[in-house]
Design a protein around this motif. Sequence first.
Motif, short mmCIF file in Angstrom:
data_model
loop_
_atom_site.label_atom_id
_atom_site.label_comp_id
_atom_site.label_asym_id
_atom_site.label_seq_id
_atom_site.Cartn_x
_atom_site.Cartn_y
_atom_site.Cartn_z
N PHE A 177 0.84 -1.26 0.01
CA PHE A 177 -0.08 0.04 -0.04
C PHE A 177 0.87 1.19 -0.17
O PHE A 177 1.86 1.41 0.76
N VAL A 178 0.53 2.29 -0.81
CA VAL A 178 1.21 3.65 -0.77
C VAL A 178 0.20 4.83 -0.21
O VAL A 178 0.49 5.22 0.60
N THR A 193 1.30 5.48 3.53
CA THR A 193 2.07 4.47 4.34
C THR A 193 3.32 5.44 4.77
O THR A 193 3.50 6.41 4.36
N ASP A 194 3.81 4.93 5.78
CA ASP A 194 4.77 5.85 6.75
C ASP A 194 5.84 6.31 5.83
O ASP A 194 6.26 7.37 5.83
N SER A 195 6.33 5.52 5.24
CA SER A 195 7.59 5.78 4.22
C SER A 195 7.49 6.93 2.97
O SER A 195 8.26 7.32 2.93
N VAL A 196 6.33 7.29 2.93
CA VAL A 196 6.12 8.29 1.78
C VAL A 196 5.28 9.41 2.41
O VAL A 196 5.10 10.35 1.85
N MET A 224 4.71 12.72 -6.40
CA MET A 224 5.75 12.09 -5.71
C MET A 224 6.99 12.97 -5.81
O MET A 224 7.55 13.35 -6.80
N ASN A 225 7.43 13.62 -4.61
CA ASN A 225 8.52 14.51 -4.61
C ASN A 225 9.59 13.72 -3.79
O ASN A 225 9.34 12.77 -3.16
N SER A 226 10.73 14.54 -3.61
CA SER A 226 11.74 13.92 -2.79
C SER A 226 12.01 12.44 -3.20
O SER A 226 12.14 11.65 -2.06
N LEU A 227 11.99 12.05 -4.39
CA LEU A 227 12.17 10.42 -4.69
C LEU A 227 13.35 10.01 -4.11
O LEU A 227 14.34 10.64 -4.29
N LYS A 228 13.31 8.60 -3.80
CA LYS A 228 14.37 8.01 -3.28
C LYS A 228 14.73 6.74 -4.13
O LYS A 228 13.63 6.01 -4.69
N PRO A 229 15.59 5.87 -4.11
CA PRO A 229 15.84 4.77 -4.78
C PRO A 229 15.03 3.75 -4.31
O PRO A 229 14.44 2.77 -5.03
N GLU A 230 14.74 3.83 -3.02
CA GLU A 230 13.83 2.79 -2.74
C GLU A 230 12.44 2.98 -2.97
O GLU A 230 11.36 2.06 -2.63
N ASP A 231 12.05 4.05 -3.74
CA ASP A 231 10.79 4.02 -4.31
C ASP A 231 10.50 3.49 -5.52
O ASP A 231 9.53 3.13 -6.26
N THR A 232 11.71 2.87 -6.14
CA THR A 232 11.40 2.12 -7.26
C THR A 232 10.66 1.04 -7.44
O THR A 232 10.85 0.17 -6.34
N ALA A 233 9.84 1.08 -8.17
CA ALA A 233 8.60 -0.17 -8.31
C ALA A 233 7.73 0.26 -9.47
O ALA A 233 7.71 1.10 -10.01
#
Length: 124
Positions: free
Chosen positions: A47-48, A61-64, A83-92
């Motif tokens: 879930f996002v 979700t907490d991570s976003v 989606m702002n301030s994207l991180k590599p872990e957002d890759t999906a």
Amino acid sequence: QVQLVESGGGLVQAGGSLRLSCAASGRTFSAYTMGWFRQAPGKEREFVAVISRSGDRTYYTDSVKGRFTISRDNARNTVYLQMNSLKPEDTAVYYCAADFSMLVYTTANRYDDWGQGTQVTVSS
């Protein structure tokens, strides 16, 4: 049943932004709670964000939290994920989903209809 088509994915550097769109057709869009989910390689779908039918309730979700914003335009039958301030872990692969309900759920098995997904890749 509602048909969903996502767009807006792509390749972006860490710290960058993307806006995903999900266009709906079929039944009355405003009757659906809309969610965004994502699935990274080798991981389960997670879930996002979710938005209620009228848009007055949103959950993340907490991570976003603080980086992503879900919104909808019922006149355009479209839900968005900024989606702002994207991180590599957002890759999906990001999927939108529709639940013909007034309730708001964060679990994937509550959703009836799904789009085909759009790839988001964040490079470091």
